[in-house]
Design an enzyme around this catalytic site. Structure first.
Site, PDB file in Angstrom:
ATOM      1  N   GLU A   1       4.613  -0.566   2.265  1.00 10.92           N
ATOM      2  CA  GLU A   1       3.897   0.586   2.808  1.00 10.92           C
ATOM      3  C   GLU A   1       4.901   1.582   3.371  1.00 10.92           C
ATOM      4  OE1 GLU A   1       0.883  -0.470   5.678  1.00 10.92           O
ATOM      5  OE2 GLU A   1       0.401   1.622   6.142  1.00 10.92           O
TER       6      GLU A   1
ATOM      7  N   ASN B   1      -2.641   1.503   6.106  1.00  6.20           N
ATOM      8  CA  ASN B   1      -3.227   2.607   6.870  1.00  6.20           C
ATOM      9  C   ASN B   1      -2.638   3.953   6.451  1.00  6.20           C
ATOM     10  OD1 ASN B   1      -4.682   0.669   8.306  1.00  6.20           O
ATOM     11  ND2 ASN B   1      -3.180   0.541   9.951  1.00  6.20           N
TER      12      ASN B   1
ATOM     13  N   ASN C   1      -8.169   1.884   1.865  1.00  8.44           N
ATOM     14  CA  ASN C   1      -7.651   0.760   2.645  1.00  8.44           C
ATOM     15  C   ASN C   1      -8.454   0.581   3.929  1.00  8.44           C
ATOM     16  OD1 ASN C   1      -5.389  -1.190   3.485  1.00  8.44           O
ATOM     17  ND2 ASN C   1      -5.380   0.266   5.186  1.00  8.44           N
ATOM     18  N   GLU C   2      -8.886  -0.632   4.203  1.00 14.76           N
ATOM     19  CA  GLU C   2      -9.519  -0.990   5.489  1.00 14.76           C
ATOM     20  C   GLU C   2     -10.446   0.102   6.023  1.00 14.76           C
ATOM     21  OE1 GLU C   2      -6.596  -2.433   8.323  1.00 14.76           O
ATOM     22  OE2 GLU C   2      -6.337  -4.284   7.188  1.00 14.76           O
TER      23      GLU C   2
ATOM     24  N   GLU D   1      -3.724  -8.310   1.837  1.00 15.26           N
ATOM     25  CA  GLU D   1      -2.873  -8.373   3.033  1.00 15.26           C
ATOM     26  C   GLU D   1      -3.086  -9.731   3.677  1.00 15.26           C
ATOM     27  OE1 GLU D   1      -2.970  -5.150   5.891  1.00 15.26           O
ATOM     28  OE2 GLU D   1      -3.239  -3.664   4.301  1.00 15.26           O
TER      29      GLU D   1
ATOM     30  N   GLN E   1       4.301  -7.876   4.856  1.00 22.23           N
ATOM     31  CA  GLN E   1       4.750  -7.011   3.786  1.00 22.23           C
ATOM     32  C   GLN E   1       6.039  -7.566   3.190  1.00 22.23           C
ATOM     33  OE1 GLN E   1       4.541  -2.835   4.830  1.00 22.23           O
ATOM     34  NE2 GLN E   1       2.460  -3.008   5.616  1.00 22.23           N
TER      35      GLN E   1
HETATM   36  O1  LIG Z   1      -6.612  -6.618  13.576  1.00 19.88           O
HETATM   37  N1  LIG Z   1      -6.025  -5.529  13.785  1.00 19.88           N
HETATM   38  O2  LIG Z   1      -5.945  -5.066  14.947  1.00 19.88           O
HETATM   39  C1  LIG Z   1      -5.434  -4.844  12.717  1.00 19.88           C
HETATM   40  C2  LIG Z   1      -4.838  -3.622  12.975  1.00 19.88           C
HETATM   41  C3  LIG Z   1      -4.269  -2.927  11.932  1.00 19.88           C
HETATM   42  C4  LIG Z   1      -4.288  -3.457  10.658  1.00 19.88           C
HETATM   43  O3  LIG Z   1      -3.745  -2.694   9.681  1.00 19.88           O
HETATM   44  C5  LIG Z   1      -3.402  -3.240   8.437  1.00 19.88           C
HETATM   45  O4  LIG Z   1      -2.172  -3.905   8.579  1.00 19.88           O
HETATM   46  C6  LIG Z   1      -1.155  -2.950   8.404  1.00 19.88           C
HETATM   47  C7  LIG Z   1       0.161  -3.654   8.208  1.00 19.88           C
HETATM   48  O5  LIG Z   1       0.229  -4.421   7.039  1.00 19.88           O
HETATM   49  C8  LIG Z   1      -1.677  -2.132   7.242  1.00 19.88           C
HETATM   50  O6  LIG Z   1      -1.169  -0.842   7.202  1.00 19.88           O
HETATM   51  C9  LIG Z   1      -3.141  -2.089   7.487  1.00 19.88           C
HETATM   52  O7  LIG Z   1      -3.876  -2.105   6.294  1.00 19.88           O
HETATM   53  C10 LIG Z   1      -4.868  -4.665  10.417  1.00 19.88           C
HETATM   54  C11 LIG Z   1      -5.455  -5.381  11.446  1.00 19.88           C
END
Ligand SMILES: O=[N+]([O-])c1ccc(O[C@@H]2O[C@@H](CO)[C@H](O)[C@H]2O)cc1
Length: 512
Positions: free
Chosen positions: A28, A73, A173-174, A293, A352
């Site tokens: 990322e 993100n 994403n998410e 992920e 990652q």
């Molecule tokens: O549980 N949480 O608080 C949480 C917060 C952020 C989060 O982001 C994910 O993890 C990030 C790092 O791999 C990626 O950019 C995103 O998709 C994933 C989980």
């Protein structure tokens, strides 16, 4: 000695064939994953394109087959057009996800060409946060189109004649996460994903689509989200995403060691949610899972909190978790769970690859090295070949606070070859603080175990740096020249597992 656990196996009983995309990872535009991670033109090992050879070599050794890009993100506010064309004309922007100034020196072409040179399949994500249908379809055309249309011609003008043929695409994403830029509710997202996915497949009908599932099983909308989103996209998409990160909380080692059981239940619940939508639709189609992920991540204790991040410039050190031998054992166990779901999980990405919660670390202008978690991933990618056998494990259980009762011993066995004879991969985890004897029961099968890799847990906090990682490797990662067999008879082979350990063994087997 009476065995503590038994693992019954036979080549006639198989769960599924391993899709090699199970050994994916993730790069990322976050922290130093790209800049001073895979890419650092000033580095002594940099190739003519500015990518670090030392990192690429470790990536190869890790056995990574596929890499997801560019987020995460990050993708939810990314304007991909800003990252293509002459580098000197590209403009920086403030990435709102990680509050870092993105210099746009690496973009779609640089990444895809790096992946191609390294023999890695790319997995791309489109921005469904701040953008929509047109930008997503344009990116597919830019990557996969042939000469004679606007975006494909732009790629050609940028120096790349051949389409990249990117097969796997994430629809955002998410999008369930309130932290996501352009966060949406399940109905809003489901409708947008259906329209964007429709357009993307009209550009290139050969692509596979991943629709966003939940950011974790703890999300309030978990379950409902999957069913709503799939109610809009079931006939269109191929996979639904899962994300999960595990960590030791409040010194609760037993729960942490049981993380892979949590992952197993999460997978079963998402499969059930997807199949419920399929049942309502009376559909014969099965949606599979892109676990794009997964990792150990000390979110709770070490994550700075996305909203309070200071604005940074590259190289920006963000979530550079340092891993221990214990983390490596848990990571190996998570891979056991992924293998045992080979029938429904064809795609997975260790999040990652480098510097950001990663198996590979670097220093700018300095060395690249392996974290302890590198070893179980690499050994599994190497030894898990062919099909996963549907083994029956009998084991005592351990009671944990977070996951309830979990197996003390977990196992996965892979079989590459014909029914009559095969090469085996045997993956065993002992979650207890005592050594255990595991009896492999293989009636009608002559089985010879060979060497492999053993990882044992430690009790010390991990410390950043190549020296510390090398010390953990020396003390907690062992190359086994021979399997730790303590007894064998026709149809049974007993191995001894060290306390809190993950073991991978090779083997050969023939029907008798
Ligand atoms: O549980 N949480 O608080 C949480 C917060 C952020 C989060 O982001 C994910 O993890 C990030 C790092 O791999 C990626 O950019 C995103 O998709 C994933 C989980």
């Amino acid at each position: 000695m009476h065995p503590n656990a038994t693992v019954l196996l036979h080549p006639d009983f198989r769960t599924g064939t391993i899709d090699r995309r199970l050994f994916g990872s993730f790069v990322e535009h976050l922290g130093r994953a790209v800049y001073t991670g895979i890419y650092e033109p000033e580095h002594a090992t940099a190739d003519e394109h500015g990518f670090r050879r030392d990192v690429a070599d470790l990536t190869r050794e890790l056995g990574v087959t596929m890499v997801r890009y560019p987020g995460g993100n990050f993708v939810s506010n990314y304007v991909w057009e800003d990252g293509v064309g002459p580098v000197e004309e590209r403009k920086p922007f403030i990435d709102l996800a990680w509050r870092t100034v993105e210099p746009n020196l690496v973009g779609t072409d640089e990444f895809l060409q790096w992946a191609e040179r390294e023999g890695i399949e790319p997995m791309m994500a489109v921005n469904l946060g701040t953008r929509g249908v047109a930008a997503a379809a344009a990116l597919v055309e830019y990557c996969n189109g042939v000469a004679g249309s606007r975006w494909a011609d732009l790629r050609i003008a940028n120096g790349r004649e051949e389409p990249y043929g990117v097969r796997l695409w994430c629809l955002g994403n998410e999008m369930d996460g309130p932290w996501q830029i352009g966060h949406k509710d399940a109905h809003e997202y489901g409708k947008l994903a259906a329209e964007a996915g429709k357009a993307m497949k009209l550009v290139d009908p050969s692509i596979e689509l991943v629709v966003c599932g939940s950011s974790s099983m703890q999300m309030e909308t978990f379950g409902e989200w999957e069913q709503t989103v799939l109610s809009y996209t079931y006939d269109l998409v191929d996979h639904i995403s899962m994300h999960a990160y595990y960590e030791e909380l409040d010194g609760d080692r037993a729960s942490f060691l049981g993380s892979a059981t949590g992952m197993d239940r999460f997978i079963r619940r998402v499969v059930a949610s997807a199949d419920a939508v399929g049942a309502r639709k009376r559909s014969d189609k099965q949606i599979t899972i892109s676990f794009d992920e997964w990792n150990v991540w000390y979110l709770e204790s070490r994550f700075p909190g996305e909203t309070n991040l200071p604005l940074q410039h590259q190289p920006a050190r963000i979530i550079e978790d340092v891993y221990s031998g214990l983390d490596a054992v848990v990571l190996g166990d998570l891979m056991v769970t992924l293998l045992n779901h080979a029938d429904r999980v064809p795609v997975a990405c260790l999040a990652q690859l480098v510097n950001v919660i990663a198996p590979i670390m670097t220093e700018p202008g300095g060395p690249a090295w392996k974290q302890p978690t590198f070893h179980p991933f690499a050994a599994t990618a190497r030894l898990a070949q062919g099909d996963v056998l549907d083994v029956r494990v009998q084991t005592p259980t351990i009671t944990t606070t977070r996951h309830g009762d979990v197996p003390a011993v977990t196992a996965a066995v892979t079989w590459a070859g014909e029914r009559e004879s095969g090469e085996l991969g045997v993956f065993l985890v002992n979650r207890t603080a005592e050594p255990v004897e595991v009896e492999l029961r293989h009636p009608g099968v002559a089985l010879t175990l060979g060497g492999g890799v053993e990882v044992t847990a430690d009790h010390e906090p991990a410390v950043h740096g190549p020296e510390h990682a090398a010390q953990i490797e020396a003390e907690h990662v062992a190359t086994l020249d021979a399997a730790p067999v303590t007894a064998s008879a026709p149809g049974t082979t007993t191995v001894r597992l060290a306390p809190e350990s993950w073991t991978a063994l090779s083997g050969t087997a023939t029907l008798t």
